[in-house]
Design a protein around this motif. Structure first.
Motif, mmCIF file in Angstrom:
data_model
loop_
_atom_site.group_PDB
_atom_site.id
_atom_site.type_symbol
_atom_site.label_atom_id
_atom_site.label_comp_id
_atom_site.label_asym_id
_atom_site.label_seq_id
_atom_site.Cartn_x
_atom_site.Cartn_y
_atom_site.Cartn_z
ATOM 1 N N LYS A 64 0.814 -1.212 0.000
ATOM 2 C CA LYS A 64 0.000 0.000 0.000
ATOM 3 C C LYS A 64 0.849 1.264 0.000
ATOM 4 C CE LYS A 64 -3.839 2.070 2.558
ATOM 5 N NZ LYS A 64 -4.771 1.881 3.687
ATOM 6 N N TYR A 65 2.011 1.226 0.644
ATOM 7 C CA TYR A 65 2.770 2.460 0.850
ATOM 8 C C TYR A 65 4.048 2.580 0.026
ATOM 9 C CZ TYR A 65 -0.455 3.090 4.688
ATOM 10 O OH TYR A 65 -1.602 3.245 5.428
ATOM 11 N N LYS A 66 4.589 1.489 -0.461
ATOM 12 C CA LYS A 66 5.863 1.571 -1.179
ATOM 13 C C LYS A 66 5.829 2.509 -2.388
ATOM 14 C CE LYS A 66 7.928 -2.839 0.117
ATOM 15 N NZ LYS A 66 8.428 -4.114 -0.425
ATOM 16 N N PRO A 67 4.829 2.412 -3.253
ATOM 17 C CA PRO A 67 4.808 3.347 -4.377
ATOM 18 C C PRO A 67 4.687 4.807 -3.920
ATOM 19 C CG PRO A 67 3.277 1.548 -4.773
ATOM 20 C CD PRO A 67 3.748 1.427 -3.363
ATOM 21 N N VAL A 68 3.946 5.031 -2.854
ATOM 22 C CA VAL A 68 3.765 6.386 -2.343
ATOM 23 C C VAL A 68 5.068 6.899 -1.732
ATOM 24 C CG1 VAL A 68 2.388 7.849 -0.827
ATOM 25 C CG2 VAL A 68 1.334 5.886 -1.927
ATOM 26 N N ILE A 69 5.776 6.021 -1.034
ATOM 27 C CA ILE A 69 7.079 6.396 -0.474
ATOM 28 C C ILE A 69 8.034 6.781 -1.600
ATOM 29 C CG2 ILE A 69 9.137 5.498 0.702
ATOM 30 C CD1 ILE A 69 7.172 3.762 2.407
ATOM 31 N N LEU A 70 8.072 5.968 -2.640
ATOM 32 C CA LEU A 70 8.947 6.275 -3.779
ATOM 33 C C LEU A 70 8.547 7.584 -4.448
ATOM 34 C CD1 LEU A 70 9.221 2.674 -5.252
ATOM 35 C CD2 LEU A 70 11.055 3.975 -4.149
ATOM 36 N N TYR A 71 7.248 7.819 -4.568
ATOM 37 C CA TYR A 71 6.773 9.071 -5.150
ATOM 38 C C TYR A 71 7.185 10.255 -4.279
ATOM 39 C CZ TYR A 71 3.683 12.728 -6.839
ATOM 40 O OH TYR A 71 3.194 13.916 -7.317
ATOM 41 N N CYS A 72 7.019 10.109 -2.974
ATOM 42 C CA CYS A 72 7.394 11.172 -2.036
ATOM 43 C C CYS A 72 8.878 11.500 -2.159
ATOM 44 C CB CYS A 72 7.050 10.735 -0.612
ATOM 45 S SG CYS A 72 7.509 11.923 0.663
ATOM 46 N N LEU A 73 9.705 10.464 -2.217
ATOM 47 C CA LEU A 73 11.148 10.694 -2.347
ATOM 48 C C LEU A 73 11.489 11.287 -3.714
ATOM 49 C CD1 LEU A 73 12.494 7.478 -0.602
ATOM 50 C CD2 LEU A 73 12.579 9.830 0.245
ATOM 51 N N LEU A 96 5.464 1.908 8.278
ATOM 52 C CA LEU A 96 6.366 2.785 7.544
ATOM 53 C C LEU A 96 7.802 2.313 7.684
ATOM 54 C CD1 LEU A 96 7.018 5.242 5.856
ATOM 55 C CD2 LEU A 96 6.963 6.620 7.954
ATOM 56 N N SER A 97 8.182 1.976 8.901
ATOM 57 C CA SER A 97 9.538 1.492 9.146
ATOM 58 C C SER A 97 9.820 0.211 8.359
ATOM 59 C CB SER A 97 9.724 1.247 10.640
ATOM 60 O OG SER A 97 11.012 0.763 10.900
ATOM 61 N N GLN A 98 8.867 -0.700 8.356
ATOM 62 C CA GLN A 98 9.031 -1.958 7.629
ATOM 63 C C GLN A 98 9.137 -1.711 6.120
ATOM 64 O OE1 GLN A 98 5.916 -4.800 8.372
ATOM 65 N NE2 GLN A 98 6.730 -6.285 6.920
ATOM 66 N N SER A 99 8.291 -0.850 5.585
ATOM 67 C CA SER A 99 8.334 -0.546 4.150
ATOM 68 C C SER A 99 9.657 0.104 3.761
ATOM 69 C CB SER A 99 7.174 0.378 3.764
ATOM 70 O OG SER A 99 5.945 -0.250 3.964
ATOM 71 N N LEU A 100 10.137 1.013 4.587
ATOM 72 C CA LEU A 100 11.419 1.675 4.318
ATOM 73 C C LEU A 100 12.572 0.670 4.347
ATOM 74 C CD1 LEU A 100 10.861 4.950 6.362
ATOM 75 C CD2 LEU A 100 11.128 4.794 3.881
ATOM 76 N N LYS A 101 12.539 -0.239 5.330
ATOM 77 C CA LYS A 101 13.592 -1.268 5.411
ATOM 78 C C LYS A 101 13.584 -2.167 4.180
ATOM 79 C CE LYS A 101 13.974 -1.466 10.415
ATOM 80 N NZ LYS A 101 13.654 -2.203 11.640
ATOM 81 N N GLU A 102 12.389 -2.556 3.709
ATOM 82 C CA GLU A 102 12.296 -3.402 2.519
ATOM 83 C C GLU A 102 12.814 -2.670 1.279
ATOM 84 O OE1 GLU A 102 8.227 -4.718 2.299
ATOM 85 O OE2 GLU A 102 8.422 -5.943 4.111
ATOM 86 N N LEU A 103 12.437 -1.406 1.138
ATOM 87 C CA LEU A 103 12.919 -0.623 -0.006
ATOM 88 C C LEU A 103 14.433 -0.448 0.059
ATOM 89 C CD1 LEU A 103 10.078 2.048 -0.196
ATOM 90 C CD2 LEU A 103 10.608 0.318 -1.930
ATOM 91 N N GLU A 104 14.956 -0.290 1.263
ATOM 92 C CA GLU A 104 16.405 -0.162 1.433
ATOM 93 C C GLU A 104 17.108 -1.478 1.106
ATOM 94 O OE1 GLU A 104 19.669 1.352 4.750
ATOM 95 O OE2 GLU A 104 17.653 0.800 5.414
ATOM 96 N N SER A 105 16.548 -2.598 1.570
ATOM 97 C CA SER A 105 17.180 -3.897 1.292
ATOM 98 C C SER A 105 17.100 -4.250 -0.196
ATOM 99 C CB SER A 105 16.564 -5.010 2.138
ATOM 100 O OG SER A 105 15.266 -5.305 1.702
ATOM 101 N N ASP A 106 16.103 -3.734 -0.900
ATOM 102 C CA ASP A 106 15.986 -3.939 -2.345
ATOM 103 C C ASP A 106 16.877 -2.988 -3.138
ATOM 104 O OD1 ASP A 106 14.151 -6.026 -2.089
ATOM 105 O OD2 ASP A 106 12.422 -4.674 -2.152
ATOM 106 N N GLY A 107 17.530 -2.074 -2.433
ATOM 107 C CA GLY A 107 18.462 -1.154 -3.086
ATOM 108 C C GLY A 107 17.804 0.024 -3.775
ATOM 109 N N LEU A 108 16.546 0.311 -3.427
ATOM 110 C CA LEU A 108 15.845 1.416 -4.073
ATOM 111 C C LEU A 108 16.013 2.739 -3.337
ATOM 112 C CD1 LEU A 108 12.544 -0.413 -5.061
ATOM 113 C CD2 LEU A 108 14.505 0.112 -6.512
ATOM 114 N N ILE A 109 16.211 2.666 -2.021
ATOM 115 C CA ILE A 109 16.431 3.890 -1.245
ATOM 116 C C ILE A 109 17.656 3.711 -0.355
ATOM 117 C CG2 ILE A 109 13.966 4.470 -1.254
ATOM 118 C CD1 ILE A 109 13.859 3.655 1.703
ATOM 119 N N SER A 110 18.204 4.839 0.045
ATOM 120 C CA SER A 110 19.321 4.789 0.991
ATOM 121 C C SER A 110 18.912 5.530 2.261
ATOM 122 C CB SER A 110 20.578 5.408 0.387
ATOM 123 O OG SER A 110 20.362 6.775 0.103
#
Length: 148
Positions: A64-73, A96-110
């Motif tokens: 639900k939040y990953k695309p929105v997080i990426l859009y926000c960034l 939010l914390s879990q979604s950020l950790k997953e995006l970070e582990s996938d190499g999409l965010i730092s």
């Protein structure tokens, strides 16, 4: 020479040669068609959705939040955790914390942690994240064009 068909003037040897030629041509066409079918036709029975690039991309942005997080960034990077939480409004800290950790582990965010008290953490897109955002940006364009 003995004629089989007096009306056409074709003898038996000629007729046999023509039949052989037709049979060989038919066989060659059949082989070509078989090899083309093997290369061009797709069979859903042998297909595996999990092997596609589409599946991989969706697995990175599923939720639900990953695309929105990426859009926000994409729009406001770098973004701190609380800024992100306020932007998303209804998300819990844990989600939010879990979604950020997953995006970070996938190499999409730092995640950049500043050594200070209180702790300051900022999130931004990686190069890989920026390349995915180009695709998400096309989704935004499509939404703008097709919104009613």
């Amino acid at each position: 020479m003995e004629r089989e068909d007096k009306g056409t003037g074709i003898d038996r040897e000629e007729k046999a040669a023509r039949i052989d030629k037709k049979e060989k041509a038919t066989e060659i066409n059949r082989e070509e068609k078989t090899s083309r079918i093997g290369k061009e036709e797709k069979s859903i029975e042998k297909a595996n959705f999990e092997d596609t690039g589409y599946y991989y991309t969706l697995s990175l942005i599923a939720g639900k939040y990953k695309p929105v997080i990426l859009y926000c960034l994409m729009e406001y990077e770098p973004v701190r955790f609380n800024e992100m939480r306020r932007y998303l409004k209804t998300v819990s800290d844990k989600t939010l914390s879990q979604s950020l950790k997953e995006l970070e582990s996938d190499g999409l965010i730092s995640r950049h942690v500043y050594p200070q008290i209180p702790p300051k953490v900022e999130y931004s897109l990686t190069e890989k994240g920026h390349s995915l955002v180009r695709v998400l940006d096309q989704l935004c364009e499509w939404g703008i064009q097709n919104r009613e």
